[in-house]
Structure formats: structure tokens, C-alpha cells
Write a protein that holds these residues in place. Structure first.
Motif: not given
Length: 291
Positions: A274, A268, A32, A272
Motif C-alpha cells: 500500500e 510504501t 500484491r 502489503c
């Protein structure tokens, strides 16, 4: 191999042991963040360390490890809970440094000067915090130092990973041994001697040794009881609703500025990766919700 942890207690000598395999969660988190090999090793070890520390907590409690150094990695942050969930990130994921012998230089990448801070959310008004200076800048050794200096618990910590030439995580895991008062010095000395002569942890993990097998090597000849087996997994607590609450907490003026100047907002999650996007209509709604 499924990621999981095993916790045991010796039948004599008051020694507890934990061992875990974290290959899957380390691989997912590092992918990630797009970490290069040295950053992967540093973050992977810290994730395993957080997992071991989380297993010592009671239900609903959390722990956070923060390694901060003067090297190019800058910092490593890991959060774990009592249920086996863990997340984390490194300050600069694009660090790849080698020692003269060709091995990954995690200590040099973190930096020789800095601090390790451990924060535990035990359900009280304020979290417990303990800080020690980085001694070796090796993730495992400095965690063991913290446990001795801040919590007065003699501990041995082993953390390792096996990274392929293409940078993928082939294996990751670790162990922790702690002496709980009253301590039997002879039992502790025997365990420390076994750690010295046992094969390198990275080799054991790469050979697919299970947590049970690692503990059998460490506690050979020392009877013990298995207390629990716990599944482990990457999990992040971020969500669109949480990000919205953070934006609302900025106040009307800041939200209006985002609306007028950027016509939206993008956030963001550091843990993680995301991405959360908010357009002008989203900001209008959030501005209306500000009290």
C-alpha cells in the motif's frame, strides 16, 4: 474454497494436529508483490507456516518468522496472529530458479547458509526469540528443526502449493503434527509412517481436499477430537495514522528536509504494498505535531 484451519488433539498419545488451506491469502499476497513462481512458492510456504504457528498462540498474541539466506531471495518475513490474520513479503519477489529436474528450487533461491528466527509477542515486556541455522533451506523442514531445537517439541511440518503455468496459485496449504509430553512413541511412529506413504500434499490440495480430509489421512486409525475451526485471511496492520506516527518519530529536522528537498513524502508498506503520499501541507501539520 474459503481459507480455514482445523486443530485437533488425539484421544491417546498426546498428539495434536493442525491442517489448513491458504490458497486465497497466498494468492492475494503474492499478487500484491508481483512474485515470480519460485518466489511465490517460497513466500506461500512461509505464509502457511506462519498461519500454523499463529494457531498455537493465545488470543492477542502474534508470531513472526524471518528466513534469511545467502541466496537471491535474501529473506522472507511473515507475521501472523492468533485470530487467523497473516501478512508477509519476500526480499526479492522477482526470483525464479529451477532444479535440474525442472521443479521450483526454493532451497537454492533462499540460500544454503542463513538463519530462521521466530519471534513471539506473548504480551510480555520483551518478545520471545529463538534462532536456528538453516539446515536444508526448505521452509517446512527448517521450521520443524526450530520446533525441536528451540522449543523441544517433536514436530512434523508439511507445506505445499500448486502453481499453474501462468504463475497463479491454484492451491496452497499445510499441516503440522506435534507430540506433547508424555509422548507415546508407538503413536508417533504410526503418524510418521502415514506421512511417508500418503500422496504428495500438493496433489491433495490441488484435488481440493479440505483440512478435515487431510487430517483424516494423517490420523487414520487414531481417534481424535476436533478442537476448533478457524477462518484465515490476509490482513495488514498498516494505516495512514501509523505511517504518520513513524514520520513524526523522525523529528523536525528530517521532516523539514523532506519538505524542502522533496516537497512531500511517499511511503510504501513492505507487507502489503500500500502506498501513502504526504504533500507539503501534510508535512507542515506533522512538523507542528512534533514535541
Amino acid at each position: 474454497m474459503t481459507d480455514y484451519l482445523v486443530r485437533i488433539i488425539s484421544k491417546q498419545g498426546n498428539v495434536r494436529g493442525l491442517a489448513c488451506v491458504t490458497t486465497g491469502l497466498v494468492s492475494e499476497i503474492c499478487q500484491r508483490h508481483g512474485t515470480l513462481p519460485t518466489a511465490t512458492a517460497a513466500l506461500g510456504r512461509a505464509l502457511t507456516a506462519g498461519t500454523l504457528m499463529g494457531a498455537l498462540l493465545k488470543t492477542g498474541q502474534r508470531v513472526a518468522l524471518r528466513y534469511e539466506g545467502n541466496g537471491p531471495l535474501k529473506k522472507i518475513l511473515v507475521e501472523a496472529d492468533s485470530n487467523g490474520s497473516v501478512r508477509g513479503y519476500v526480499g526479492d519477489p522477482h526470483v525464479h530458479e529451477l532444479r535440474p529436474d525442472g521443479k521450483l528450487d526454493v532451497a537454492g533461491a533462499l540460500g544454503r547458509a542463513g538463519f530462521l528466527t521466530v519471534a513471539k509477542d506473548l504480551g510480555l515486556k520483551e518478545p520471545y526469540r529463538g534462532t536456528v541455522q538453516l539446515h536444508s533451506s526448505e521452509i517446512a523442514q527448517d521450521l520443524a528443526l526450530y520446533l525441536v531445537e528451540s522449543e523441544q517439541i517433536p514436530s512434523a511440518v508439511g507445506l505445499a502449493e500448486f502453481i499453474e503455468l501462468d504463475g497463479t496459485v491454484a492451491a496452497a496449504g499445510g499441516f503440522m503434527i506435534q507430540a506433547v509430553p508424555p509422548v507415546d512413541p508407538e503413536v508417533v511412529e504410526e503418524l510418521m509412517a502415514r506421512i511417508e506413504w500418503m500422496p504428495p500434499l500438493s496433489e491433495l490440495l490441488h484435488a481440493k481436499k479440505s483440512p478435515e480430509e487431510i487430517l483424516e489421512l494423517l490420523f487414520a486409525g487414531t481417534p481424535y477430537d476436533i478442537l476448533e475451526k478457524r477462518e484465515l485471511a490476509f490482513a495488514c496492520s498498516c494505516s495512514r495514522e501509523r505511517i504518520e506516527r513513524v514520520l513524526i518519530s523522525m523529528g523536525k529536522k528530517e521532516l523539514a528536509s523532506l519538505h524542502e528537498e522533496q516537497h512531500g513524502a511517499e511511503v510504501t508498506c513492505e507487507y502489503c504494498g500500500e502506498h501513502y503520499a504526504f504533500d507539503e501541507s501534510d508535512l507542515d501539520r506533522l512538523i507542528a505535531e512534533v514535541k
